[in-house]
Design a protein around this motif. Structure first.
Motif, mmCIF file in Angstrom:
data_model
loop_
_atom_site.group_PDB
_atom_site.id
_atom_site.type_symbol
_atom_site.label_atom_id
_atom_site.label_comp_id
_atom_site.label_asym_id
_atom_site.label_seq_id
_atom_site.Cartn_x
_atom_site.Cartn_y
_atom_site.Cartn_z
ATOM 1 N N GLU A 82 0.831 -1.211 0.000
ATOM 2 C CA GLU A 82 0.000 0.000 0.000
ATOM 3 C C GLU A 82 0.862 1.255 0.000
ATOM 4 O OE1 GLU A 82 -0.374 -2.571 1.958
ATOM 5 O OE2 GLU A 82 -2.300 -3.400 1.298
ATOM 6 N N ALA A 83 1.957 1.253 0.763
ATOM 7 C CA ALA A 83 2.841 2.417 0.810
ATOM 8 C C ALA A 83 3.569 2.613 -0.515
ATOM 9 C CB ALA A 83 3.856 2.250 1.946
ATOM 10 N N ILE A 84 4.003 1.525 -1.122
ATOM 11 C CA ILE A 84 4.693 1.606 -2.416
ATOM 12 C C ILE A 84 3.747 2.170 -3.476
ATOM 13 C CG2 ILE A 84 5.770 0.244 -4.246
ATOM 14 C CD1 ILE A 84 6.648 -1.738 -2.025
ATOM 15 N N ILE A 85 2.517 1.678 -3.482
ATOM 16 C CA ILE A 85 1.518 2.133 -4.459
ATOM 17 C C ILE A 85 1.196 3.606 -4.236
ATOM 18 C CG2 ILE A 85 -0.889 1.858 -5.168
ATOM 19 C CD1 ILE A 85 -0.461 -1.194 -4.318
ATOM 20 N N ALA A 86 1.040 4.007 -2.997
ATOM 21 C CA ALA A 86 0.722 5.409 -2.693
ATOM 22 C C ALA A 86 1.828 6.335 -3.177
ATOM 23 C CB ALA A 86 0.508 5.580 -1.187
ATOM 24 N N ASP A 87 3.087 5.966 -2.959
ATOM 25 C CA ASP A 87 4.202 6.798 -3.428
ATOM 26 C C ASP A 87 4.227 6.878 -4.952
ATOM 27 O OD1 ASP A 87 5.025 7.446 -0.927
ATOM 28 O OD2 ASP A 87 6.916 6.318 -0.987
ATOM 29 N N LEU A 140 1.693 6.602 -7.017
ATOM 30 C CA LEU A 140 0.593 7.442 -7.483
ATOM 31 C C LEU A 140 0.843 8.921 -7.168
ATOM 32 C CD1 LEU A 140 -2.454 5.153 -6.644
ATOM 33 C CD2 LEU A 140 -1.595 5.786 -8.919
ATOM 34 N N HIS A 141 1.497 9.198 -6.053
ATOM 35 C CA HIS A 141 1.868 10.588 -5.752
ATOM 36 C C HIS A 141 2.818 11.120 -6.820
ATOM 37 C CE1 HIS A 141 2.823 14.174 -3.425
ATOM 38 N NE2 HIS A 141 4.113 13.908 -3.606
ATOM 39 N N TRP A 142 3.800 10.314 -7.182
ATOM 40 C CA TRP A 142 4.750 10.695 -8.244
ATOM 41 C C TRP A 142 4.004 10.920 -9.559
ATOM 42 C CZ3 TRP A 142 5.828 8.331 -12.908
ATOM 43 C CH2 TRP A 142 6.972 8.748 -13.580
ATOM 44 N N ALA A 143 3.107 10.004 -9.903
ATOM 45 C CA ALA A 143 2.418 10.071 -11.190
ATOM 46 C C ALA A 143 1.442 11.237 -11.261
ATOM 47 C CB ALA A 143 1.685 8.761 -11.453
ATOM 48 N N ALA A 200 5.575 6.686 -17.398
ATOM 49 C CA ALA A 200 5.675 5.230 -17.275
ATOM 50 C C ALA A 200 5.995 4.831 -15.846
ATOM 51 C CB ALA A 200 6.737 4.682 -18.218
ATOM 52 N N VAL A 201 5.426 3.707 -15.432
ATOM 53 C CA VAL A 201 5.733 3.090 -14.148
ATOM 54 C C VAL A 201 6.095 1.640 -14.432
ATOM 55 C CG1 VAL A 201 4.896 2.486 -11.851
ATOM 56 C CG2 VAL A 201 4.110 4.609 -12.942
#
Length: 416
Positions: free
Chosen positions: A286-291, A293-296, A306-307
């Motif tokens: 969840e933390a990895i995904i949140a970071d 999405l914040h970047w994107a 791209a991710v």
């Protein structure tokens, strides 16, 4: 009516594009419940995630889908696998062949690997990838299905209780009648399954004609595309007008690993931002995904981003040691699927995805049940449009296919 069961989403979409290009209506389904609602058509494809599934699970899925296709009016069933028959000795191609052969009393059952237009061929029973024996190619480093034995007859024989024979290029190049005589002779020697060479497109065409009267067959792209064309009688005029691409921001998601994916990402990164996610990151998913999405979110706009979870060979091997081969891949898929869902929630409407398993995970995460494939317009197939739950444009491609600039070209192509 032909029902095609594809062992991953990208492969099913790819062949649908070629079949549509031949003038044959070919809906692509991602949910088996959609089969019951099929309008009458000559060919339909359902994408599954059986490629890496345990044999018993894959057979159960194929059986359930076969029954639904039959209730919808299909008289023929084809199982579509990847061009190089990616598998291990514990793989499911042989067990699925056993199921289909027994269900339809199909003897011999014809199988064919290869996709010559993309450099994957079978000659004298030996598999070549990009003009090298598969055991000497980059496929020997595949993290999940390393290909160490180029002898396809021998490889298939390790997955099934039945006898596997070969119909080689020399027999095929003599034409359909000569090939059929040799086919009957090989079957008469006690072979339940017969692998058909695919040295070139003509081999694929001849093999499809040989299989045309059968209730079932198993093959990769070239064989199944030609089989659909033969079974559908060369096309129809029943297709609806081609759909239009969705408008909105674009993003690229890469879950495939290896030199092909790395080169495609490198070409993309020369022009657009790329975020690489480390699968060994010890934080929660969840933390990895949140970071991510914040970047994107800060970069969503007119230009694509791209991710990726791709990594070099050393990093892949380390992740496999820590998590296990399949578990590492599944973790990457879960993360990218959640990122894709978050991107769509933030307005992204064009997605290019590299990796068959990654594509399957993302399509499921987005709740997409059915798409319409675009015929090849010079960049290959893999383009499609979903209308439900949102109007989305997608480009789903196998990880190891495509030129270095394919991701750049794909996001531009979806502007049309």
């Amino acid at each position: 009516m032909l029902g095609i069961i594809a062992d991953d989403f990208t492969g099913g979409l790819m062949i649908a594009g070629y079949i549509e290009g031949a003038g044959i209506a070919c809906p692509v389904l991602f949910e088996r419940d959609e089969i019951a609602a099929l309008d009458r058509c000559e060919v339909a494809v359902i994408g599954t995630r059986t490629r890496l599934a345990p044999a018993a699970s894959a057979v159960a899925d194929v059986e359930a889908i076969t029954e639904r296709f039959e209730r919808a009016g299909c008289t023929k069933i084809a199982y579509k696998v990847c061009a190089s028959f990616d598998s291990t000795d514990d793989g499911n191609i042989g067990p699925v062949a056993d199921f289909l052969s027994d269900r339809y009393n199909q003897k011999p059952l014809l199988l064919s690997a290869g996709f010559p237009r993309f450099g994957t061929t079978v000659h004298q029973g030996y598999l070549f990838y990009r003009n090298r024996l598969v055991s000497e190619s980059i496929k020997r480093f595949d993290p999940l299905t390393p290909m160490s034995d180029p002898d396809m007859v021998r490889s298939l024989a390790r997955q099934t209780r039945k006898q596997v024979g070969l119909l080689n290029h020399l027999a095929l190049q003599g034409g359909v009648d000569a090939a059929r005589l040799r086919l009957n002779a090989v079957a008469g020697e006690g072979h339940d399954y017969i692998l058909i060479d695919c040295s070139d497109d003509t081999d694929a065409q001849t093999g499809a004609v040989l299989a045309a009267s059968d209730r079932t067959t198993i093959g990769s792209d070239a064989h199944i595309i030609e089989f659909a064309r033969v079974c559908a009688g060369g096309g129809s005029d029943t297709r609806m007008p081609a759909p239009s691409h969705a408008k909105g921001p674009a993003a690229v998601l890469v879950g495939s690993v290896g030199p092909v994916a790395s080169a495609q990402l490198a070409a993309f990164e020369q022009h657009h931002p790329v975020l690489a996610i480390d699968i060994l990151d010890e934080r929660s998913e969840e933390a990895i995904i949140a970071d991510a999405l914040h970047w994107a979110t800060q970069r969503i706009g007119n230009d694509p981003l791209a991710v990726t979870t791709a990594a070099d060979q050393d990093a892949v091997e380390k992740a496999q040691r820590v998590h296990g081969s399949l578990q590492a891949a599944r973790k990457a898929e879960r993360i990218l699927a959640a990122v894709a869902r978050g991107l769509v929630e933030r307005g992204v409407r064009r997605l290019a995805v590299a990796g068959g398993e990654t594509s399957g995970s993302i399509v499921e995460s987005l709740g997409i049940r059915q798409v319409r494939a675009f015929p090849d317009k010079g960049l290959g197939t893999g383009f499609c449009v979903a209308e439900i739950p949102l109007h989305l444009s997608l480009y789903l491609k196998p990880g190891k296919l495509g030129a270095d600039d394919v991701l750049l070209r794909a996001v531009e192509a979806m502007r049309d």
